[in-house]
Design a protein around this motif. Structure first.
Motif, PDB file in Angstrom:
ATOM      1  N   GLY A  31       0.801  -1.211   0.000  1.00 13.09           N
ATOM      2  CA  GLY A  31       0.000   0.000   0.000  1.00 13.09           C
ATOM      3  C   GLY A  31       0.836   1.264   0.000  1.00 13.09           C
ATOM      4  N   GLU A  32       0.383   2.211   0.756  1.00 13.99           N
ATOM      5  CA  GLU A  32       0.934   3.564   0.812  1.00 13.99           C
ATOM      6  C   GLU A  32       2.362   3.594   1.355  1.00 13.99           C
ATOM      7  N   PHE A  33       3.190   4.428   0.747  1.00 13.70           N
ATOM      8  CA  PHE A  33       4.548   4.699   1.231  1.00 13.70           C
ATOM      9  C   PHE A  33       4.448   5.443   2.551  1.00 13.70           C
ATOM     10  N   ILE A  34       5.262   5.052   3.530  1.00 14.99           N
ATOM     11  CA  ILE A  34       5.271   5.725   4.838  1.00 14.99           C
ATOM     12  C   ILE A  34       6.443   6.686   4.941  1.00 14.99           C
ATOM     13  N   CYS A  35       7.654   6.154   4.776  1.00 12.59           N
ATOM     14  CA  CYS A  35       8.842   6.987   4.926  1.00 12.59           C
ATOM     15  C   CYS A  35      10.068   6.232   4.433  1.00 12.59           C
ATOM     16  N   THR A  36      11.157   6.965   4.242  1.00 10.52           N
ATOM     17  CA  THR A  36      12.472   6.376   4.023  1.00 10.52           C
ATOM     18  C   THR A  36      13.326   6.773   5.202  1.00 10.52           C
ATOM     19  N   VAL A  37      13.959   5.792   5.814  1.00 14.81           N
ATOM     20  CA  VAL A  37      14.828   6.022   6.968  1.00 14.81           C
ATOM     21  C   VAL A  37      16.268   5.846   6.522  1.00 14.81           C
ATOM     22  N   ASP A  38      17.108   6.818   6.835  1.00 16.32           N
ATOM     23  CA  ASP A  38      18.548   6.695   6.636  1.00 16.32           C
ATOM     24  C   ASP A  38      19.170   6.618   8.019  1.00 16.32           C
ATOM     25  N   TYR A  39      19.964   5.574   8.250  1.00 21.24           N
ATOM     26  CA  TYR A  39      20.540   5.383   9.580  1.00 21.24           C
ATOM     27  C   TYR A  39      21.954   4.838   9.457  1.00 21.24           C
ATOM     28  N   ASP A  40      22.874   5.407  10.234  1.00 21.31           N
ATOM     29  CA  ASP A  40      24.258   4.940  10.239  1.00 21.31           C
ATOM     30  C   ASP A  40      24.471   3.968  11.391  1.00 21.31           C
ATOM     31  N   TYR A  41      24.580   2.684  11.050  1.00 21.95           N
ATOM     32  CA  TYR A  41      25.000   1.668  12.009  1.00 21.95           C
ATOM     33  C   TYR A  41      26.530   1.708  12.027  1.00 21.95           C
ATOM     34  N   PRO A  42      27.180   1.098  13.024  1.00 19.52           N
ATOM     35  CA  PRO A  42      28.653   1.167  13.077  1.00 19.52           C
ATOM     36  C   PRO A  42      29.353   0.653  11.819  1.00 19.52           C
ATOM     37  N   ALA A  43      28.825  -0.406  11.180  1.00 21.13           N
ATOM     38  CA  ALA A  43      29.521  -1.011  10.043  1.00 21.13           C
ATOM     39  C   ALA A  43      28.941  -0.659   8.681  1.00 21.13           C
ATOM     40  N   PHE A  44      27.797   0.028   8.634  1.00 22.61           N
ATOM     41  CA  PHE A  44      27.168   0.326   7.346  1.00 22.61           C
ATOM     42  C   PHE A  44      26.136   1.433   7.482  1.00 22.61           C
ATOM     43  N   HIS A  45      25.808   2.031   6.325  1.00 22.65           N
ATOM     44  CA  HIS A  45      24.723   3.009   6.249  1.00 22.65           C
ATOM     45  C   HIS A  45      23.509   2.300   5.668  1.00 22.65           C
ATOM     46  N   LEU A  46      22.373   2.407   6.355  1.00 22.23           N
ATOM     47  CA  LEU A  46      21.141   1.760   5.927  1.00 22.23           C
ATOM     48  C   LEU A  46      20.175   2.791   5.367  1.00 22.23           C
ATOM     49  N   THR A  47      19.629   2.493   4.190  1.00 20.44           N
ATOM     50  CA  THR A  47      18.502   3.237   3.636  1.00 20.44           C
ATOM     51  C   THR A  47      17.343   2.256   3.576  1.00 20.44           C
ATOM     52  N   MET A  48      16.259   2.565   4.297  1.00 18.83           N
ATOM     53  CA  MET A  48      15.127   1.650   4.413  1.00 18.83           C
ATOM     54  C   MET A  48      13.846   2.346   3.955  1.00 18.83           C
TER      55      MET A  48
END
Length: 140
Positions: A75-92
Motif C-alpha cells: 500500500g501507501e509509502f510511509i517513509c524512508t529512513v537513513d541510519y548509520d549503524y557502526p559497520a554500514f549506512h542503511l537506507t530503508m
C-alpha cells in the motif's frame, strides 16, 4: 562506509486479523524479532535487501514471501529512513502492507513475532532504524 538499501513492510490487520486501513482505531502492526546476525533478538518490521532492477514494492513482495511465506498487497509509502549503524549506512523504504488471501505468517527467518497496536509499539526493543518508523506510525 558500506551502503545497504532495504525495504520494510508494515503489515496491518484489524484486531481479528483481517487486513486493515492503517489509520483505523485498533489496527495492529506485525513486528518480528531477528533470529540471526549482529542484531539478533532486536525487533524490526519484516523485509530485506532490494535486488538490482527491483522496485521497492517488488522487493517487498519477494522478501515477505521468502521470510514469512505470505503474499502481500503493498500500500501507501510511509517513509524512508537513513541510519548509520557502526559497520554500514542503511537506507530503508517503508510501506504499509496487507496480507493477501488470509494466510498466517510463518516465521522462516525470525525467532518471534507479535501483533502490536499503537499503544504497544514501545513494548519491544526495536532496532535503531525501526524506531524512526515507530515514530511515523505514532503520528498516524
Amino acid at each position: 562506509m558500506k551502503r545497504i538499501e532495504v525495504v520494510a513492510g508494515i503489515i496491518c490487520a484489524d484486531p481479528f486479523g483481517n487486513p486493515a486501513e492503517p489509520r483505523t482505531p485498533g489496527v495492529r502492526f506485525f513486528a518480528t524479532q531477528r533470529g540471526y546476525g549482529d542484531y539478533k533478538d532486536g525487533w524490526e518490521f519484516p523485509g530485506g535487501k532490494m535486488e538490482p532492477g527491483e522496485t521497492p514494492q517488488q522487493a517487498l513482495v519477494r522478501e515477505l514471501k521468502e521470510e514469512l511465506a505470505i503474499d502481500v498487497s503493498v500500500g501507501e509509502f510511509i517513509c524512508t529512513v537513513d541510519y548509520d549503524y557502526p559497520a554500514f549506512h542503511l537506507t530503508m523504504h517503508c510501506f504499509y502492507c496487507a496480507i493477501a488471501g488470509g494466510k498466517t505468517p510463518e516465521l522462516l527467518e525470525h525467532e518471534a513475532a507479535r501483533w502490536l497496536n499503537r499503544a504497544e509499539l514501545h513494548s519491544v526493543d526495536w532496532l535503531p532504524a525501526d524506531i524512526e518508523v515507530v515514530k511515523a506510525l505514532e503520528k498516524g
